[in-house]
Motif scaffolding. Sequence first.
Motif, mmCIF file in Angstrom:
data_model
loop_
_atom_site.group_PDB
_atom_site.id
_atom_site.type_symbol
_atom_site.label_atom_id
_atom_site.label_comp_id
_atom_site.label_asym_id
_atom_site.label_seq_id
_atom_site.Cartn_x
_atom_site.Cartn_y
_atom_site.Cartn_z
ATOM 1 N N SER A 1 0.556 -0.911 0.104
ATOM 2 C CA SER A 1 -0.096 -0.420 0.131
ATOM 3 C C SER A 1 0.567 1.286 -0.068
ATOM 4 C CB SER A 1 -0.955 0.172 1.585
ATOM 5 O OG SER A 1 -0.017 0.084 2.613
ATOM 6 N N VAL A 2 0.317 2.282 -0.304
ATOM 7 C CA VAL A 2 1.225 3.470 -0.610
ATOM 8 C C VAL A 2 0.786 4.348 1.125
ATOM 9 C CG1 VAL A 2 0.902 5.850 -0.863
ATOM 10 C CG2 VAL A 2 -0.257 4.694 -2.188
ATOM 11 N N GLU A 3 0.239 3.404 2.203
ATOM 12 C CA GLU A 3 1.406 3.630 3.588
ATOM 13 C C GLU A 3 2.310 3.284 3.785
ATOM 14 O OE1 GLU A 3 -3.041 4.551 2.980
ATOM 15 O OE2 GLU A 3 -1.940 2.765 2.676
ATOM 16 N N ALA A 4 2.142 1.540 3.369
ATOM 17 C CA ALA A 4 3.695 0.584 3.738
ATOM 18 C C ALA A 4 4.212 1.257 2.649
ATOM 19 C CB ALA A 4 3.223 -0.608 2.876
ATOM 20 N N TYR A 5 4.207 1.844 2.367
ATOM 21 C CA TYR A 5 6.082 2.368 1.401
ATOM 22 C C TYR A 5 6.353 3.645 2.020
ATOM 23 C CZ TYR A 5 8.785 4.109 -1.385
ATOM 24 O OH TYR A 5 10.395 5.330 -2.454
ATOM 25 N N LEU A 6 5.467 4.473 2.715
ATOM 26 C CA LEU A 6 6.229 5.078 3.623
ATOM 27 C C LEU A 6 6.652 5.129 4.507
ATOM 28 C CD1 LEU A 6 3.395 8.467 2.777
ATOM 29 C CD2 LEU A 6 5.459 8.185 1.758
ATOM 30 N N GLU A 7 5.777 3.866 5.032
ATOM 31 C CA GLU A 7 6.993 3.734 5.873
ATOM 32 C C GLU A 7 8.006 3.142 6.589
ATOM 33 O OE1 GLU A 7 6.228 -0.033 10.129
ATOM 34 O OE2 GLU A 7 4.595 0.141 8.046
ATOM 35 N N ASP A 8 8.239 2.236 5.620
ATOM 36 C CA ASP A 8 9.611 1.708 4.911
ATOM 37 C C ASP A 8 10.351 2.920 4.969
ATOM 38 O OD1 ASP A 8 11.267 -1.047 3.813
ATOM 39 O OD2 ASP A 8 11.257 1.088 2.561
ATOM 40 N N PHE A 9 10.095 3.932 3.443
ATOM 41 C CA PHE A 9 10.630 4.962 3.478
ATOM 42 C C PHE A 9 11.436 5.835 4.264
ATOM 43 C CE2 PHE A 9 12.108 9.144 1.525
ATOM 44 C CZ PHE A 9 12.914 8.865 0.418
ATOM 45 N N ASP A 10 10.426 5.708 5.640
ATOM 46 C CA ASP A 10 10.716 7.021 6.591
ATOM 47 C C ASP A 10 11.407 6.097 7.500
ATOM 48 O OD1 ASP A 10 9.587 9.017 8.733
ATOM 49 O OD2 ASP A 10 9.197 7.537 9.889
ATOM 50 N N ARG A 11 11.728 5.204 7.642
ATOM 51 C CA ARG A 11 12.744 4.369 7.968
ATOM 52 C C ARG A 11 13.826 4.687 7.863
ATOM 53 N NH1 ARG A 11 11.271 -2.250 9.530
ATOM 54 N NH2 ARG A 11 12.728 -1.263 11.151
ATOM 55 N N ILE A 12 14.650 4.106 5.886
ATOM 56 C CA ILE A 12 15.115 4.522 5.827
ATOM 57 C C ILE A 12 16.282 5.510 5.898
ATOM 58 C CG2 ILE A 12 14.280 4.462 3.710
ATOM 59 C CD1 ILE A 12 17.787 2.402 4.688
ATOM 60 N N TYR A 13 15.335 6.842 5.768
ATOM 61 C CA TYR A 13 15.682 7.848 5.637
ATOM 62 C C TYR A 13 16.218 8.244 6.940
ATOM 63 C CZ TYR A 13 15.427 13.125 5.492
ATOM 64 O OH TYR A 13 15.388 14.566 5.472
ATOM 65 N N ARG A 14 15.976 8.134 8.173
ATOM 66 C CA ARG A 14 16.233 8.446 9.650
ATOM 67 C C ARG A 14 17.303 7.321 10.307
ATOM 68 N NH1 ARG A 14 12.471 5.923 13.138
ATOM 69 N NH2 ARG A 14 11.795 4.946 12.220
ATOM 70 N N LEU A 15 17.021 6.378 9.256
ATOM 71 C CA LEU A 15 18.368 5.881 9.286
ATOM 72 C C LEU A 15 19.762 6.390 8.711
ATOM 73 C CD1 LEU A 15 20.193 3.057 10.799
ATOM 74 C CD2 LEU A 15 18.838 1.882 8.109
ATOM 75 N N GLN B 1 0.929 5.492 -9.237
ATOM 76 C CA GLN B 1 0.444 6.597 -9.990
ATOM 77 C C GLN B 1 0.536 7.778 -8.318
ATOM 78 O OE1 GLN B 1 -2.932 6.183 -12.743
ATOM 79 N NE2 GLN B 1 -1.713 6.441 -14.218
ATOM 80 N N GLU B 2 -0.140 6.474 -7.565
ATOM 81 C CA GLU B 2 -0.353 6.841 -6.121
ATOM 82 C C GLU B 2 0.960 7.754 -5.413
ATOM 83 O OE1 GLU B 2 -2.157 4.656 -7.220
ATOM 84 O OE2 GLU B 2 -3.332 5.712 -7.507
ATOM 85 N N LEU B 3 2.248 6.218 -5.995
ATOM 86 C CA LEU B 3 3.485 6.843 -4.622
ATOM 87 C C LEU B 3 4.309 7.371 -5.487
ATOM 88 C CD1 LEU B 3 4.546 3.729 -4.622
ATOM 89 C CD2 LEU B 3 3.842 4.627 -2.726
ATOM 90 N N ILE B 4 4.459 7.351 -6.632
ATOM 91 C CA ILE B 4 5.160 9.023 -7.289
ATOM 92 C C ILE B 4 4.653 10.512 -6.978
ATOM 93 C CG2 ILE B 4 5.710 9.626 -9.848
ATOM 94 C CD1 ILE B 4 5.383 6.797 -10.972
ATOM 95 N N ALA B 5 2.853 10.184 -6.927
ATOM 96 C CA ALA B 5 2.400 11.671 -6.865
ATOM 97 C C ALA B 5 3.019 11.785 -5.642
ATOM 98 C CB ALA B 5 0.933 11.748 -6.885
ATOM 99 N N GLU B 6 2.545 11.462 -4.218
ATOM 100 C CA GLU B 6 2.678 11.700 -3.180
ATOM 101 C C GLU B 6 4.930 11.939 -2.782
ATOM 102 O OE1 GLU B 6 2.118 12.133 1.174
ATOM 103 O OE2 GLU B 6 1.246 11.959 -0.641
ATOM 104 N N MET B 7 5.353 11.168 -2.874
ATOM 105 C CA MET B 7 7.031 11.036 -3.011
ATOM 106 C C MET B 7 7.708 12.511 -4.597
ATOM 107 S SD MET B 7 7.682 9.181 -1.000
ATOM 108 C CE MET B 7 9.612 8.881 -1.083
ATOM 109 N N LEU B 8 6.683 12.756 -4.550
ATOM 110 C CA LEU B 8 6.811 13.969 -5.571
ATOM 111 C C LEU B 8 6.599 15.352 -4.761
ATOM 112 C CD1 LEU B 8 6.326 13.239 -9.279
ATOM 113 C CD2 LEU B 8 8.351 14.007 -8.298
#
Length: 297
Positions: free
Chosen positions: A159-173, A201-208
């Motif tokens: 899900s988009v939520e799952a991707y953001l959770e993972d991205f937040d973890r690697i960003y903070r690390l 499409q939602e993922l790309i739009a949200e990360m941009l």
Amino acid sequence: MKTFSVRFYRRLILVFLSLLILAPTAVAVRLGMKCGRLEKQLEAVREEPVPRGTGMEETGPSVEPILYQTLYPDLYGTAQLPDRRVRAEDTVYLTFDGSPTANTQRILDILDQYGVKATFFVVGRTDDASLDLMREIVARGHTIGLRSYSESFQTIYSSVEAYLEDFDRIYRLVYETTGVKAEIFRFPAGSVNAYNSGIYQELIAEMLRRNFVFFDWDVTGEDTRVGGVTAQKVEEAVLREMDGKSRGIVMLHDSAGKGAVVDALPRILSELQEKGYGFQPLTAAVMPVIFSYKSAP
């Protein structure tokens, strides 16, 4: 036949002239009242508060943000994008996916030998050796980008939520380990792939929207073939795909079992340098390679 006096005709003319004067005035007054009411309605819309983070602050009335847009309110990139992205000629942007691994130190040493700076898209390995390698990547002047914390594509792209959770973890690390607020990233398996086909499409739009810059690629070492690959095959693939290009974003894997990539690296660097290419690390200012939506599975 009845006749009318001159006085009657004079009065009739006066009435007619009065109507000609008063009718437009009445219409103008009525329109003015309507415009005044409309202006008050517009002022009410302008003054209505707009939630921050929705992208609507300067463009119109408030709208309810999508739920995932409210998650991780501090997860925003700091990239300052130029008016025009850099599209250098005769340039190779060498990138490695999956660092840090046991191969990373060898890769760093070879890059130093050839005076080349590259880009490492890292994953969430937290042992001391891996964290030291992340710091070493930065210390040697390479770009450190984000790939993912987990290496389970099914989990990341559920899900988009799952991707953001993972991205937040690697960003903070990466930030806590190196002090770098990463501006660039790479979607695991690329921005459009078989795992994110329902949400890309939602993922790309949200990360941009969050001001992060992603890079796909247009050259590979074909090092993901089933059954493995030799150093010669990796070298041949890169040189073949770079042939005729004025620039290329090359994707190689720095992961377990990819010793062939390391073995091929000296020949790849020397051959491309002999052909007149320079090497640069990626930054947010570089014109990216982005997979087309038409390539969606």
